[in-house]
Motif scaffolding. Structure first.
Motif, PDB file in Angstrom:
ATOM      1  N   ARG A   1       0.818  -1.224   0.000  1.00 37.12           N
ATOM      2  CA  ARG A   1       0.000   0.000   0.000  1.00 37.12           C
ATOM      3  C   ARG A   1       0.847   1.267   0.000  1.00 37.12           C
ATOM      4  N   GLY A   2       2.150   1.114   0.093  1.00 38.48           N
ATOM      5  CA  GLY A   2       3.024   2.287   0.126  1.00 38.48           C
ATOM      6  C   GLY A   2       3.329   2.796  -1.273  1.00 38.48           C
ATOM      7  N   LEU A   3       4.105   3.868  -1.331  1.00 39.77           N
ATOM      8  CA  LEU A   3       4.485   4.462  -2.624  1.00 39.77           C
ATOM      9  C   LEU A   3       5.188   3.422  -3.503  1.00 39.77           C
ATOM     10  N   VAL A   4       6.211   2.765  -2.950  1.00 44.33           N
ATOM     11  CA  VAL A   4       7.008   1.821  -3.734  1.00 44.33           C
ATOM     12  C   VAL A   4       6.243   0.516  -3.977  1.00 44.33           C
ATOM     13  N   GLY A   5       5.682  -0.052  -2.906  1.00 45.75           N
ATOM     14  CA  GLY A   5       4.960  -1.313  -3.044  1.00 45.75           C
ATOM     15  C   GLY A   5       3.778  -1.181  -4.002  1.00 45.75           C
TER      16      GLY A   5
ATOM     17  N   ARG B   1      -0.519  -8.473   2.317  1.00 45.88           N
ATOM     18  CA  ARG B   1      -1.189  -8.379   3.617  1.00 45.88           C
ATOM     19  C   ARG B   1      -1.163  -6.916   4.049  1.00 45.88           C
ATOM     20  N   THR B   2      -2.289  -6.428   4.545  1.00 44.08           N
ATOM     21  CA  THR B   2      -2.291  -5.077   5.096  1.00 44.08           C
ATOM     22  C   THR B   2      -1.589  -5.106   6.460  1.00 44.08           C
ATOM     23  N   ARG B   3      -1.327  -3.925   6.994  1.00 45.46           N
ATOM     24  CA  ARG B   3      -0.673  -3.835   8.296  1.00 45.46           C
ATOM     25  C   ARG B   3      -1.535  -4.462   9.394  1.00 45.46           C
ATOM     26  N   ASP B   4      -2.867  -4.323   9.260  1.00 49.02           N
ATOM     27  CA  ASP B   4      -3.759  -4.925  10.263  1.00 49.02           C
ATOM     28  C   ASP B   4      -3.724  -6.447  10.188  1.00 49.02           C
ATOM     29  N   GLU B   5      -3.559  -6.969   8.992  1.00 46.63           N
ATOM     30  CA  GLU B   5      -3.551  -8.430   8.823  1.00 46.63           C
ATOM     31  C   GLU B   5      -2.216  -9.054   9.254  1.00 46.63           C
ATOM     32  N   LEU B   6      -1.127  -8.331   9.020  1.00 43.88           N
ATOM     33  CA  LEU B   6       0.186  -8.864   9.366  1.00 43.88           C
ATOM     34  C   LEU B   6       1.090  -7.722   9.818  1.00 43.88           C
TER      35      LEU B   6
END
Ligand code: GDP
Length: 312
Positions: free
Chosen positions: A13-17, A35-40
């Motif tokens: 979800r970041g600029l690079v990713g 995986r989102t930050r909430d998921e992992l």
């Protein structure tokens, strides 16, 4: 990578990713794992190990990191060193343990000494003192690339480290306290144009020079390296030219259509005077950047207006 390879993009979800996701989705890879930050939580070693054991990715783009501009880095150095050390240590170790075929680690041009000769060659790493405003972040990134290097040497693990120059593009952080200079200037000039403000304040003296790479070019290079390079040397990635912050401000003002005055707040830090990367090692492998700075700012400004900018 083949079409059915299991590819994990950490930090999607970041600029690079986000840019890597657009690049590999376009190429038609069928099994992209995210995986989102909430998921992992990548700072949680056990959770990361379990995720790798269950998902068994074969290729990993390690684009998850805590990043920020000059103010964020100098205000929260403890957060920057802690989170980055944890994320990269957990992901690299779990990737090695679970049998990942190849991992791409993303560093930063701030790993090089503050006063390195220009353009900066890869071998200037650890030849001088770091820029104090982002030292904690830089040391975390130096630890990351050294870990990749050490795992190659000791275990034969296929990790490659890319050192990008300052990045920008769609999906960037436009928060004025924590962002990098380019999105900050886009926002400042856009809002000043709307409000009719007579001046826009740019931090520092305007004389530091920076090199800017569009994140879609970085993603293109990352996919290229994943396919074509298995060497142990770190690779700089940049466009080969830089601009002063004053020149950048004038260019952004022109693109946004702001006609007021630019003033410089010299109470704010300049940071390192110049960091232009020597990208000849990457160019010799056959890769070229494609997006000119002006075109990249035009498209990023369009993205900003369509995605969250103040409208009137
Ligand atoms: P750096 O490359 O690690 O120094 O990170 P930045 O992108 O945050 O800053 C680059 C340069 O732009 C520094 O000299 C800043 O002082 C300057 N700058 C000018 N205006 C701004 C602004 O509004 N935000 C940020 N982040 N930097 C600015």
């Amino acid at each position: 990578m083949i079409r059915s390879s299991r590819i994990y993009v950490a930090g999607h979800r970041g600029l690079v990713g986000g840019a890597i996701m657009r690049r590999i989705e376009r190429q038609g890879y069928e099994t992209i794992i995210t995986r989102t930050r909430d998921e992992l939580d990548l700072t949680d070693q056990q959770a990361v190990n379990e995720f790798f054991d269950q998902q068994r990715p074969e290729y990993v783009f390690l684009a998850a990191a805590k990043v920020g501009g000059i103010m964020a880095n100098s205000t929260y150095p403890a957060d920057f060193i802690r989170e980055n050390l944890l994320i990269q240590t957990n992901v690299i170790e779990a990737a090695y343990r679970s049998g990942v075929r190849k991992l791409l680690f993303l560093g930063s041009s701030c790993i090089y000494p503050k006063l390195a000769p220009q353009p900066i060659k890869e071998e200037y790493l650890l030849t001088g003192l770091l820029e104090p405003t982002n030292k904690a972040y830089a040391i975390a990134k130096i630890a990351g690339l050294t870990m990749v290097d050490a795992y190659r040497e000791q275990f034969g693990f296929n990790g490659v480290s890319l050192m990008p120059t300052n990045l920008y593009g769609p999906g960037d952080n436009f928060d004025l306290e924590s962002s990098h200079v380019l999105p900050a200037l886009i926002r400042k000039f856009h809002e000043a144009k709307l409000s009719g403000a007579p001046t826009v304040t740019v931090w520092g003296t305007g004389t530091p020079r920076r090199e800017f790479l569009h994140v879609d070019d970085l993603a293109d290079a990352a996919a290229f390296i994943m396919d074509k390079y298995d060497g142990g040397d770190i690779l700089n990635i940049g466009v080969g030219e830089d601009v002063s912050i004053g020149e950048l401000a004038a260019l952004v003002a022109q693109i946004v259509g702001y006609e007021g005055e630019i003033v410089f707040d010299t109470s704010k830090p300049d940071g390192t005077p110049r960091k232009l990367l020597d990208n000849s090692r990457l160019l010799s492998l056959g890769w070229r950047p494609k997006i000119a700075l002006k075109d990249g700012i035009v498209s990023t400004y369009k993205w900003y207006v369509a995605n969250g900018a103040q409208q009137s």
